[in-house]
Design a protein around this motif. Structure first.
Motif, PDB file in Angstrom:
ATOM      1  N   THR A   1     -39.210   8.696 -16.334  1.00 18.95           N
ATOM      2  CA  THR A   1     -37.880   9.144 -16.755  1.00 18.95           C
ATOM      3  C   THR A   1     -37.276   8.156 -17.731  1.00 18.95           C
ATOM      4  OG1 THR A   1     -37.536  10.188 -14.594  1.00 18.95           O
ATOM      5  CG2 THR A   1     -35.596   9.858 -15.977  1.00 18.95           C
ATOM      6  N   SER A   2     -36.888   8.649 -18.898  1.00 21.36           N
ATOM      7  CA  SER A   2     -36.247   7.816 -19.920  1.00 21.36           C
ATOM      8  C   SER A   2     -34.751   8.067 -19.912  1.00 21.36           C
ATOM      9  CB  SER A   2     -36.828   8.139 -21.307  1.00 21.36           C
ATOM     10  OG  SER A   2     -36.014   7.599 -22.329  1.00 21.36           O
ATOM     11  N   GLN A   3     -33.993   6.981 -19.773  1.00 15.11           N
ATOM     12  CA  GLN A   3     -32.538   7.103 -19.827  1.00 15.11           C
ATOM     13  C   GLN A   3     -32.083   7.464 -21.235  1.00 15.11           C
ATOM     14  OE1 GLN A   3     -29.665   3.563 -19.432  1.00 15.11           O
ATOM     15  NE2 GLN A   3     -29.692   4.364 -17.360  1.00 15.11           N
ATOM     16  N   LYS A   4     -32.795   7.013 -22.234  1.00 16.52           N
ATOM     17  CA  LYS A   4     -32.445   7.262 -23.626  1.00 16.52           C
ATOM     18  C   LYS A   4     -32.594   8.740 -23.973  1.00 16.52           C
ATOM     19  CE  LYS A   4     -33.983   6.016 -28.310  1.00 16.52           C
ATOM     20  NZ  LYS A   4     -34.912   5.137 -29.079  1.00 16.52           N
ATOM     21  N   PHE A   5     -33.739   9.319 -23.601  1.00 18.38           N
ATOM     22  CA  PHE A   5     -34.011  10.717 -23.953  1.00 18.38           C
ATOM     23  C   PHE A   5     -33.591  11.699 -22.867  1.00 18.38           C
ATOM     24  CE2 PHE A   5     -37.270   8.279 -26.362  1.00 18.38           C
ATOM     25  CZ  PHE A   5     -36.810   8.584 -27.633  1.00 18.38           C
ATOM     26  N   LYS A   6     -33.207  11.166 -21.693  1.00 14.87           N
ATOM     27  CA  LYS A   6     -32.717  11.999 -20.597  1.00 14.87           C
ATOM     28  C   LYS A   6     -33.714  13.109 -20.249  1.00 14.87           C
ATOM     29  CE  LYS A   6     -27.831  11.106 -21.540  1.00 14.87           C
ATOM     30  NZ  LYS A   6     -28.101   9.983 -22.460  1.00 14.87           N
ATOM     31  N   VAL A   7     -34.957  12.715 -20.039  1.00 10.39           N
ATOM     32  CA  VAL A   7     -36.006  13.673 -19.708  1.00 10.39           C
ATOM     33  C   VAL A   7     -37.000  13.003 -18.762  1.00 10.39           C
ATOM     34  CG1 VAL A   7     -37.415  13.013 -21.696  1.00 10.39           C
ATOM     35  CG2 VAL A   7     -37.688  15.271 -20.698  1.00 10.39           C
ATOM     36  N   THR A   8     -37.612  13.820 -17.889  1.00 11.04           N
ATOM     37  CA  THR A   8     -38.640  13.338 -16.964  1.00 11.04           C
ATOM     38  C   THR A   8     -39.947  14.057 -17.266  1.00 11.04           C
ATOM     39  OG1 THR A   8     -37.037  12.851 -15.216  1.00 11.04           O
ATOM     40  CG2 THR A   8     -39.331  13.120 -14.546  1.00 11.04           C
ATOM     41  N   VAL A   9     -41.019  13.294 -17.414  1.00 13.84           N
ATOM     42  CA  VAL A   9     -42.340  13.862 -17.707  1.00 13.84           C
ATOM     43  C   VAL A   9     -43.344  13.320 -16.694  1.00 13.84           C
ATOM     44  CG1 VAL A   9     -41.903  14.197 -20.165  1.00 13.84           C
ATOM     45  CG2 VAL A   9     -42.809  12.002 -19.361  1.00 13.84           C
TER      46      VAL A   9
END
Length: 530
Positions: free
Chosen positions: A156-164
């Motif tokens: 999960t990236s806080q910058k891109f606000k997405v979980t992969v």
């Protein structure tokens, strides 16, 4: 002509903007100010009017000039005609707040502008690096695969606000591409891959390593902003390791795309080699000391964990004693009632020792996460610097030396052919090779200078992250102080429980004093010792 801002009170928002656009200087850079005005979405003509009113013809703005521009921007957004007299209407009032949208990109723009103005200064502190992104890596509970099970991670990236979802092989593909794309940057080491029989402890250790790896790369001012990292952190399709290799196949390295590559020779300071030598010595010292600090703090975690286990074991034994239902009759106790009192006391004490175990476990957990984990993060960065220095020495420098040697051989052959009167065609071929080799050497020299420039920036990045050591020490002191205080409080709670195990009037010997067997007075009643 710019006038001083003498009307109205300055709201906190103005100071926040000032800290963003010029954190280390008194003047507001013109380019930075233009980027700020554009965020207001006002017409170009209005922006030019605001600029004319605040421009001091010096190429920069003062703090007062910036505040005045913000006030005029807010008024223009309200539909008012721009003029200096508008400010007079805010006497004894707070100046209006302009709408500038999300300020996150403004911080990035500010850093980029400052970097362009002075390319030999990194321009980031530790807090700003942490704000670039924070990556969470959590293990998916169930292993995937029918025959060959594999572990998946939620990234999960806080910058891109997405979980992969990512597998270890996806990280491996990213790592290989990063080495190709950024050969002159600090790229952390990946944790090892274990083919079969990976234990839960190994998987958890690898998860933490992967989390540190991604955070270090994502918080790198250059690598973290590259499309390669964006793809890894946002692509939600399947077959990630193949897709990323296919998508970035043949991607040029940083030297080929950087605007600084062509002028690297001009921006590298004359004493870079000397300064680099000193910095390497200093960083290798840091590497050794941080490694030792990790050993010490890991032993602290182990001691706290062992203490937790000991306290829990102690409490369980007390609980077992308190639950004992073996018949104990007066035949065994006589007039002594100690056992019955102890059983009651042990029951209460076992709960308190379980609390002591919880406190010690909590203390170990905090040290592991906030102390050991942070030290490992910095150690990974220092290790990456060592690897970078080896790449620089074995790669660029050796390639440069080989190219010079090769050109020397061509020139020697040309001289020999000329002296011996060889055919003109052979001599022309040698001249063409010499020209080609000179071009390669020129390119390698530029690469060498660019590599030196990158090394300077990476050294500054290590210093920017050096605040980690302060954070570690602060966390350890606070945790030890809090943990010892909480454990001491539990021991204080245990005292009255122990003191009340026996009633005050209770006599362990049954109320009738007796002399131990074999004592001087045993069996000698009525005898007076002279």
């Amino acid at each position: 002509m710019a006038a001083d801002l003498t009307f109205g009170s300055v709201p906190p928002f103005y100071r926040e903007i000032y800290d963003i656009v010029c954190p280390n200087q008194e003047q507001v850079d013109r380019d930075m100010f233009i980027n700020l005005l554009v965020k207001s979405s006002l017409p170009k003509q209005t922006l030019m009017q605001i600029w004319d009113l605040v421009d001091n013809k010096q190429g920069y703005l003062s703090r007062t000039g910036l505040y005045k521009a913000l006030a005029l921007t807010a008024m223009a957004q309200q539909g008012k005609a721009i003029s200096e007299k508008l400010l007079e209407t805010y006497s004894d009032q707070e100046l209006p707040k302009p709408q500038l949208g999300d300020l996150t990109d403004l911080k990035a723009i500010g850093m980029r502008v400052r970097r362009e103005k002075n390319p030999n200064v990194l321009g980031y502190n530790y807090k700003e690096l942490c704000l670039l992104d924070t990556i969470k890596v959590e293990r998916v509970p169930e292993k995937k695969g029918i025959i060959m099970k594999h572990v998946e991670y939620e990234v999960t990236s806080q910058k891109f606000k997405v979980t992969v979802l990512r597998r270890y092989n996806d990280f491996l593909a990213l790592h290989e591409l990063l080495l190709l794309r950024f050969p002159y940057r600090m790229i952390p080491r990946l944790p090892p891959k274990k083919m079969m029989g990976a234990s839960r402890e190994f998987i958890e250790h690898r998860r933490k390593c992967l989390r540190r790896y991604l955070n270090l790369v994502a918080r790198h001012p250059v690598m973290g902003d590259d499309k390669l990292m964006r793809f890894f952190l946002t692509y939600n399709g399947s077959e990630m390791q193949h897709k990323i290799k296919e998508h970035f196949k043949g991607i040029p390295d940083e030297f080929m795309t950087s605007e600084l590559a062509s002028k690297a020779k001009d921006i590298v300071p004359m004493d870079t080699q000397v300064q680099l030598s000193h910095s390497k010595q200093h960083i290798y010292l840091l590497y050794s000391s941080v490694n030792k600090l990790i050993d010490v703090t890991e032993r602290m975690v182990l001691r706290s964990t062992q203490e937790a286990g000991d306290m829990l074991h102690f409490g369980k034994e007390l609980s077992a004693l308190s639950s004992d239902d073996t018949p104990v009759s007066p035949w065994a106790t006589g007039t002594n009632d100690t056992w019955s009192h102890l059983k009651k006391g042990f029951k209460h004490l076992s709960v308190e020792f379980a609390t002591l175990a919880d406190k010690a476990t909590s203390q170990a957990s905090v040290i592991q996460d906030s102390v050991v984990g942070q030290l490992y993060m910095y150690f990974d960065l220092l290790s990456a610097f060592k690897d970078l220095c080896e790449r620089h020495e074995k790669g660029v420098l050796q390639d440069h030396q080989r190219a010079i040697q090769k050109m020397g051989q061509y020139k020697k052959k040309k001289m020999t052919a000329t002296v011996q009167g060889s055919e003109s065609e052979a001599v022309e071929q040698l001249e063409a090779r010499i020209l080609e080799q000179e071009s390669q050497i020129s390119n390698m020299e530029n690469r060498n200078y660019f590599s030196l420039h990158c090394l300077q920036m990476e050294v500054q990045l290590i210093h920017a992250n050096m605040e980690t050591l302060f954070i570690v020490i602060e966390a350890m002191i606070n945790n030890e102080a809090k943990g010892c205080s909480e454990i001491a409080a539990v021991w204080e709670q245990i005292k009255p429980i122990v003191n009340n195990i026996f009633p005050k009037e209770h006599n362990v010997n049954g109320g009738v004093p007796t002399s131990p067997i074999g004592s001087p007075n045993s069996g000698r009643a009525g005898i007076t010792v002279q």
